[in-house]
Design an enzyme around this catalytic site. Sequence first.
Site, PDB file in Angstrom:
ATOM      1  N   GLU A   1      22.914  51.564  38.120  1.00  0.00           N
ATOM      2  CA  GLU A   1      23.694  51.436  36.830  1.00  0.00           C
ATOM      3  C   GLU A   1      25.343  50.627  37.479  1.00  0.00           C
ATOM      4  O   GLU A   1      25.626  49.970  36.001  1.00  0.00           O
ATOM      5  CB  GLU A   1      24.174  52.565  36.007  1.00  0.00           C
ATOM      6  CG  GLU A   1      22.612  53.602  35.951  1.00  0.00           C
ATOM      7  CD  GLU A   1      22.481  54.346  37.344  1.00  0.00           C
ATOM      8  OE1 GLU A   1      23.292  54.484  37.883  1.00  0.00           O
ATOM      9  OE2 GLU A   1      21.245  55.167  37.199  1.00  0.00           O
TER      10      GLU A   1
ATOM     11  N   ASP B   1      26.797  56.716  44.939  1.00  0.00           N
ATOM     12  CA  ASP B   1      26.195  55.858  45.245  1.00  0.00           C
ATOM     13  C   ASP B   1      27.356  54.801  45.562  1.00  0.00           C
ATOM     14  O   ASP B   1      27.978  54.318  45.856  1.00  0.00           O
ATOM     15  CB  ASP B   1      25.005  55.556  44.328  1.00  0.00           C
ATOM     16  CG  ASP B   1      23.579  55.999  44.937  1.00  0.00           C
ATOM     17  OD1 ASP B   1      23.521  56.623  45.461  1.00  0.00           O
ATOM     18  OD2 ASP B   1      22.488  55.339  43.842  1.00  0.00           O
TER      19      ASP B   1
ATOM     20  N   ASN C   1      23.420  59.046  41.891  1.00  0.00           N
ATOM     21  CA  ASN C   1      24.099  57.894  41.729  1.00  0.00           C
ATOM     22  C   ASN C   1      25.341  57.881  40.973  1.00  0.00           C
ATOM     23  O   ASN C   1      25.995  56.480  41.578  1.00  0.00           O
ATOM     24  CB  ASN C   1      22.638  57.530  40.296  1.00  0.00           C
ATOM     25  CG  ASN C   1      21.790  56.800  40.830  1.00  0.00           C
ATOM     26  OD1 ASN C   1      21.229  57.234  42.032  1.00  0.00           O
ATOM     27  ND2 ASN C   1      21.205  56.696  39.893  1.00  0.00           N
TER      28      ASN C   1
ATOM     29  N   ASP D   1      44.271  12.270  41.002  1.00  0.00           N
ATOM     30  CA  ASP D   1      43.274  13.280  42.660  1.00  0.00           C
ATOM     31  C   ASP D   1      42.600  14.218  41.402  1.00  0.00           C
ATOM     32  O   ASP D   1      41.378  14.792  41.740  1.00  0.00           O
ATOM     33  CB  ASP D   1      43.648  13.904  43.046  1.00  0.00           C
ATOM     34  CG  ASP D   1      44.615  13.508  43.929  1.00  0.00           C
ATOM     35  OD1 ASP D   1      44.651  12.503  44.462  1.00  0.00           O
ATOM     36  OD2 ASP D   1      45.357  13.775  44.350  1.00  0.00           O
TER      37      ASP D   1
ATOM     38  N   ASP E   1      46.940  16.228  44.919  1.00  0.00           N
ATOM     39  CA  ASP E   1      48.406  16.916  44.529  1.00  0.00           C
ATOM     40  C   ASP E   1      48.626  16.117  43.606  1.00  0.00           C
ATOM     41  O   ASP E   1      49.471  16.135  42.632  1.00  0.00           O
ATOM     42  CB  ASP E   1      48.615  17.352  45.160  1.00  0.00           C
ATOM     43  CG  ASP E   1      49.351  15.838  46.172  1.00  0.00           C
ATOM     44  OD1 ASP E   1      49.101  14.718  45.643  1.00  0.00           O
ATOM     45  OD2 ASP E   1      50.280  15.733  47.359  1.00  0.00           O
TER      46      ASP E   1
ATOM     47  N   ASP F   1      44.089  16.315  52.709  1.00  0.00           N
ATOM     48  CA  ASP F   1      45.565  15.153  52.848  1.00  0.00           C
ATOM     49  C   ASP F   1      46.282  15.399  54.168  1.00  0.00           C
ATOM     50  O   ASP F   1      46.203  16.306  54.444  1.00  0.00           O
ATOM     51  CB  ASP F   1      46.037  15.720  51.583  1.00  0.00           C
ATOM     52  CG  ASP F   1      46.969  14.522  51.255  1.00  0.00           C
ATOM     53  OD1 ASP F   1      47.314  13.278  52.207  1.00  0.00           O
ATOM     54  OD2 ASP F   1      48.103  14.677  50.402  1.00  0.00           O
TER      55      ASP F   1
ATOM     56  N   VAL G   1      16.109  56.481  36.184  1.00  0.00           N
ATOM     57  CA  VAL G   1      18.146  56.106  36.546  1.00  0.00           C
ATOM     58  C   VAL G   1      17.875  55.671  37.737  1.00  0.00           C
ATOM     59  O   VAL G   1      19.204  55.236  37.932  1.00  0.00           O
ATOM     60  CB  VAL G   1      18.424  57.614  35.917  1.00  0.00           C
ATOM     61  CG1 VAL G   1      20.010  58.478  36.989  1.00  0.00           C
ATOM     62  CG2 VAL G   1      18.459  58.552  35.179  1.00  0.00           C
TER      63      VAL G   1
END
Length: 885
Positions: free
Chosen positions: A285, A712, A708, A618, A614, A327, A280
């Site tokens: 996880e 965490d 955890n 292109d 555009d 452009d 673990v």
Amino acid sequence: MNWFSQNAEQVLQELNVDPKQGLSDAEIQSRLEKYGENKLKGKKKKSLAALFFAQLKDMLIYVLLGAAVITLLIGEYADAIIILLVVLLNAVIGVFQEFKAEKAIEALQKMTTPRALVRRGGDVVEIDSKNIVPGDIVVLDAGRYIPADLRLTESANLQIEESALTGESVPSEKNAARLFEDPKTPLGDLANMAFMSTLVTYGRAEGVVVGTGMNTEIGKIAKGLDETQTDLTPLQKRLAGLGKTLGYLAIGICVLIFIIALIQRRDLFEMFLTAISLAVAAIPEGLPAIVAIVLALGVTRMSKINAIVKRLPAVETLGSVNIICSDKTGTLTQNKMTVLHLYTHRKFLDVPSEGTATAAESTQKKLIQTMVLCNDATLDDGEGTGDPTEIALVVLGNKYHFPKRELEAAHERVAERPFDSDRKLMSTVNKEGDHYRVHTKGAFDSILKIATHALVNGEKVPLTDDLKADFLRAAEEMSDQALRVLGAAYKDSDEVVEPDQMENDLTILGLVGMIDPPRLEVKDAIRQAKEAGITPVMITGDHQHTAAAIAMQLGMAESLDQSISGSQLDAMSDDELKQKINHYRVFSRVSPEHKVKIVNAFRSHGNIVSMTGDGVNDAPSLKNADIGVAMGITGTDVSKGASDMILTDDNFTTIVAAIREGRNIYNNIKKSVVFLLSCNLGEIVAILASVLFFWPMPLLPTQILWINLITDTFPAIALGVDPGDKDVMKKKPRDAKESFFAGGAAFRAIIGGLLIGILTLVAFYFGLSEHGYQLWSGSIPEDVLTYAETMAFVVLAVSQLFYSLSMRSATHSILHVGLFSNKYLIGAIILGIVLQFAVISIPILAGAFHVQMLTLRDWIIVIAFALVPLVINELIKRFTRSANN
């Protein structure tokens, strides 16, 4: 129904629609309810239950469930319940994160829904294609995807690329007037039909919708099609690989623990639980879910600054961009074209900014008429639709008493050759009394190549070198004032001219000079980009002098020497361009093929290139660039489809803002990952040291699971939405090949983990020594062990919470970053401490987790221990800064 065998009038009558008016609002609503939205059905979305069970399909979860079963069998019910609750909570949090990320991506997909031009209530409006209904009149032009199945009612030089349906890549010629009696005529031969998801590559047309959604031809072959398939980003793939590596490491350590346990003759079940604890501790996880949600939330945040990221890998790439090819029109400028000057042979005419005027002589009148008739824009009540350049020419016509509607009524258009970015010209054939006139407008250098005569004082004369020089001198004068220059020419004919014969033997009328002023905010954005180590480059179809003048105004270029034209590019070999590419800042008069050449030349030096576009043509350059950026307002469906990002405001400033956001998102993910790894390493250090040195275990599996899940996860997510580094745009772009753990990240993770692990053991030792015991003492009473475990448990949790503050910046102190500038992180820390207090204070929870209530003195000691990793890390940062200065 075989719509292709009926003429257009019959189809319109069948669908009960007037092509000049379109459908009314009431009729649209009625048909929307009857036929449903115009979209293909994808795979069914996963239900919440399916998402929940998907969270349980994980090797670590199987190990935990196995541990829960064993603890139940031996009567440790509290431990079994805690393990099951943690598994349940982890799955619920995973479902919430996945659901939140999915919703964020769904919202972005809605924003990128293709748009369509339809005539409704007599007006042409742009709507989401999903709102189209049978009977809608759809207006088509080059670059648009066909939004539904259409029976064409009008067409002009229409070509449609139908490979999505027929597999044939060569565009099909379309003709609205044709009929097909044979009901088995192949789809590819139906010239009077246009089908959903195919693409207009040339010309223009109108059509009436005869099929929507799953009732279209593409719908018939799209059963079960899921268009929302998303790939993992390179970062997610690297982290998935890291997770696997940590998993194998955990298994290796578990085997090592069992070997040590057998040698030390420890209790095997206790060591089984210890091995689970270590597994673990070793595997973060929450890492994949946290990275996914940080990416999704970051992308959602980017959409609020007008940058829609279509592909998640683009977020990572943005942080490495060091060349922005942009452009000019609309991106660097305001896209509000205004004609300032007219020029006919040796006659300049200033156009008034307000009110109306009268053209002085016949050539000027003909010039204005050509500019208005050779034009697809409309202007009603001051509101224009179409290309801004063409709208400016319609406004010019109004100022000189040549309104477009009246001109078109008197000079009906009978044929045309649409604008093409390679030719840089557009031509129409209009009735002129009992004969016809070709009107051509476009880039003046393109007109010079095909013209043979000029109109001088109302007379048609051969185009001599002197006349050419005279017109070119006028064009250059306008260009030097940053004006965009367009030329116009004409020729008369007794019959309708075929498209391939329109643009030869033309007579030049003159020039117009128009300006599109630079956006006020762009100059500052260019300065920011340069500070960030990014080189802005202008790529435009405009005249070289016009483009260079704008670039120098904005600070992109320093002189005309830094500009190059398309014809000069053609004269260069690929190798020569690669050698000289870094010298140029302005590329003018370029074709789409040139754009690909420019991108490849920049990339050959290891640059990460962003390219805007555009138009239909292109698409290759957008795909070739590392980040293809399409214009949301003026962009075609093709360019949007080929791009990685869409600018909803067509603004250069948004590209720079998106790069800043992209850099911060990557940095935030890095903070979250390094934080999680530090925390998990701290747990490994504490447990592994205890096993190796035959000390009592300072932490139980249930305690590690709790940390955890709670300690965490919440700070890691809060770090993921950190406001970011204010100075992120004062740093050079990140090297795309750079390791995720570059820049001292691995060092920070190891130092953080060692400090947290050591302090946890110190707290455990302190708890034992308070009652006169040592780590190596035998037969430690249960109550003493519980007290020591509680001290270790709380120090581990709280030190991780405090350490998260230090993770906000790798170089700056928490005071410099702002202690309270990330309110989510402060909230996560407070929540973590409150929950930790609840676990050791509420008797039922304290009993379940094998902990006890701490005194005020104990809490002061715990806080002091927990602050040590934070303080040491801040001191390391300070010494590092001093050494670098």
